[in-house]
Design an enzyme around this catalytic site. Structure first.
Site, PDB file in Angstrom:
ATOM      1  N   CYS A  75      64.100  25.139  54.459  1.00 37.88           N
ATOM      2  CA  CYS A  75      64.859  23.898  54.672  1.00 37.88           C
ATOM      3  C   CYS A  75      65.251  23.831  56.145  1.00 37.88           C
ATOM      4  O   CYS A  75      65.970  24.721  56.629  1.00 37.88           O
ATOM      5  CB  CYS A  75      66.110  23.908  53.787  1.00 37.88           C
ATOM      6  N   HIS A 166      54.376  19.073  52.199  1.00 36.12           N
ATOM      7  CA  HIS A 166      54.684  17.696  52.603  1.00 36.12           C
ATOM      8  C   HIS A 166      53.420  16.857  52.604  1.00 36.12           C
ATOM      9  O   HIS A 166      52.345  17.360  52.968  1.00 36.12           O
ATOM     10  CB  HIS A 166      55.272  17.681  54.025  1.00 36.12           C
ATOM     11  N   GLU A 215      62.514  13.623  48.951  1.00 34.90           N
ATOM     12  CA  GLU A 215      62.381  15.077  48.929  1.00 34.90           C
ATOM     13  C   GLU A 215      62.126  15.621  47.528  1.00 34.90           C
ATOM     14  O   GLU A 215      62.753  15.182  46.546  1.00 34.90           O
ATOM     15  CB  GLU A 215      63.655  15.748  49.470  1.00 34.90           C
ATOM     16  N   CYS A 224      65.261  15.112  56.799  1.00 33.99           N
ATOM     17  CA  CYS A 224      64.518  16.261  56.271  1.00 33.99           C
ATOM     18  C   CYS A 224      63.889  16.966  57.475  1.00 33.99           C
ATOM     19  O   CYS A 224      62.985  16.394  58.115  1.00 33.99           O
ATOM     20  CB  CYS A 224      63.445  15.797  55.290  1.00 33.99           C
ATOM     21  N   GLY A 227      60.338  18.090  56.971  1.00 37.42           N
ATOM     22  CA  GLY A 227      59.549  16.851  56.884  1.00 37.42           C
ATOM     23  C   GLY A 227      59.286  16.254  58.249  1.00 37.42           C
ATOM     24  O   GLY A 227      58.180  15.756  58.526  1.00 37.42           O
TER      25      GLY A 227
HETATM   26  N1  LIG Z   1      63.558  19.552  49.175  1.00 34.34           N
HETATM   27  C1  LIG Z   1      62.777  20.474  50.007  1.00 34.34           C
HETATM   28  C2  LIG Z   1      63.711  21.570  50.586  1.00 34.34           C
HETATM   29  C3  LIG Z   1      64.703  21.004  51.581  1.00 34.34           C
HETATM   30  C4  LIG Z   1      63.980  20.492  52.801  1.00 34.34           C
HETATM   31  C5  LIG Z   1      64.766  19.549  53.702  1.00 34.34           C
HETATM   32  N2  LIG Z   1      66.107  19.229  53.286  1.00 34.34           N
HETATM   33  C6  LIG Z   1      64.728  20.024  55.143  1.00 34.34           C
HETATM   34  O1  LIG Z   1      65.676  19.743  55.893  1.00 34.34           O
HETATM   35  O2  LIG Z   1      63.693  20.647  55.520  1.00 34.34           O
HETATM   36  C7  LIG Z   1      61.681  21.149  49.155  1.00 34.34           C
HETATM   37  O3  LIG Z   1      61.851  21.251  47.930  1.00 34.34           O
HETATM   38  O4  LIG Z   1      60.707  21.588  49.775  1.00 34.34           O
END
Ligand SMILES: N[C@H](CCC[C@H](N)C(=O)O)C(=O)O
Length: 279
Positions: A75, A166, A215, A224, A227
């Site tokens: 994350c 992604h 997400e 994100c 992302g």
């Molecule tokens: N929901 C994402 C994890 C959090 C990623 C995001 N909040 C960031 O800042 O990179 C997943 O399941 O891969």
């Protein structure tokens, strides 16, 4: 037993941080994380992040539960918040502005910058379909501008892993995307065996893009980090942007660089402390 926590956010992507340095397993279950993340009956957050003891000579380990209780590999906004949290926990005993953090996506290296932001070495992107993973093309090929049927329409997606998966779609107007309707259909599409984070990008110039995100395990978020990194890589791969760009998210901007020297991605952005409490 009540759990102490501190709430942080990175551009509105918000997390409950837990000091878990005394044991090597998270002190709360995914089910309790779901309850803590609930925005009406709990604290409210996109996820719960644990500061655990380091592994393999790293300073610390980060684990995270999404607000649906699933555990992602990494994350980006969260690791900036973890760095700020660790600096607060260490206080005057802090010896460095840099941390090495063991994660399921590899070792990440956040650095507290002089102006209160955090710069993170996010490592190298994984580009082969088998590494995302996706079945949109053979596992040893890059999934770049691959067609995919979602919500009765054919989209062209470019897939990038930052340790978590992604898929990026370039559109003329991100504001027109019906994210709540199509986000879950991308997330759960059979072409993504481990589900997917879905980013929609409107390129403004060679060094600026607008992004909205659905997400995996959290739904629509204001930002994100992984992302934004994946989106920059996809924009370079498809010739739309240069290797350093600002990614404008609903919660604010992130500066992203995909270095042509070491092929690693660097992300710089804020991490804000909001409040502490017990749950
Ligand atoms: N929901 C994402 C994890 C959090 C990623 C995001 N909040 C960031 O800042 O990179 C997943 O399941 O891969």
């Amino acid at each position: 037993m009540a759990i102490e926590f501190t709430k942080y956010h990175g551009l509105g992507n918000d997390f409950i941080l837990v000091d878990n340095r005394s044991t090597s397993t998270p002190v709360i279950t995914p089910e309790k994380a779901i309850a803590m993340c609930d925005r009406h009956f709990g604290i409210g957050a996109d996820g719960v992040i644990f500061a655990l003891p380091g592994e393999n000579d790293t300073d610390y380990t980060m684990r995270i539960f999404n607000s649906d209780g699933s555990e992602p590999e990494m994350c980006g906004n969260g690791i900036r918040c973890l760095a700020a949290f660790l600096a607060d926990l260490e206080g005057t005993s802090r010896k460095s502005d840099k941390y090495s953090i063991h994660t399921l996506a590899g070792v990440m290296r956040p650095q507290l910058t002089f102006d209160g932001e955090v710069k993170v070495d996010m490592g190298e992107p994984r580009l082969l379909a088998g590494e995302i993973p996706t079945t949109l093309c053979p596992p040893d090929q890059k999934a770049v501008e691959q067609p995919i049927e979602v919500a009765g329409k054919t989209w062209e997606v470019t897939c990038v892993s930052m340790g978590n998966p992604h898929c990026i779609t370039f559109v003329d107007d991100v504001a027109a995307i019906k994210l709540a309707e199509i986000g879950p259909q991308f997330e759960n599409h059979p072409a993504f065996p481990q589900k997917i984070n879905t980013e929609f990008i409107q390129v403004i110039s060679r060094d600026r893009m607008k992004m909205r995100v659905w997400e995996r395990g959290a739904g629509i978020t204001l930002a994100c980090g992984t992302g934004a990194c994946a989106a920059l890589v996809a924009a370079v791969l498809t010739g739309r942007c240069d290797r350093i760009a600002t990614v404008e998210l609903p919660g604010g901007p992130l500066e992203i660089e995909w270095s042509d020297i070491d092929q690693r991605v660097y992300m710089t952005g804020p991490a804000e402390r909001v409040f502490t409490g017990k749950f």
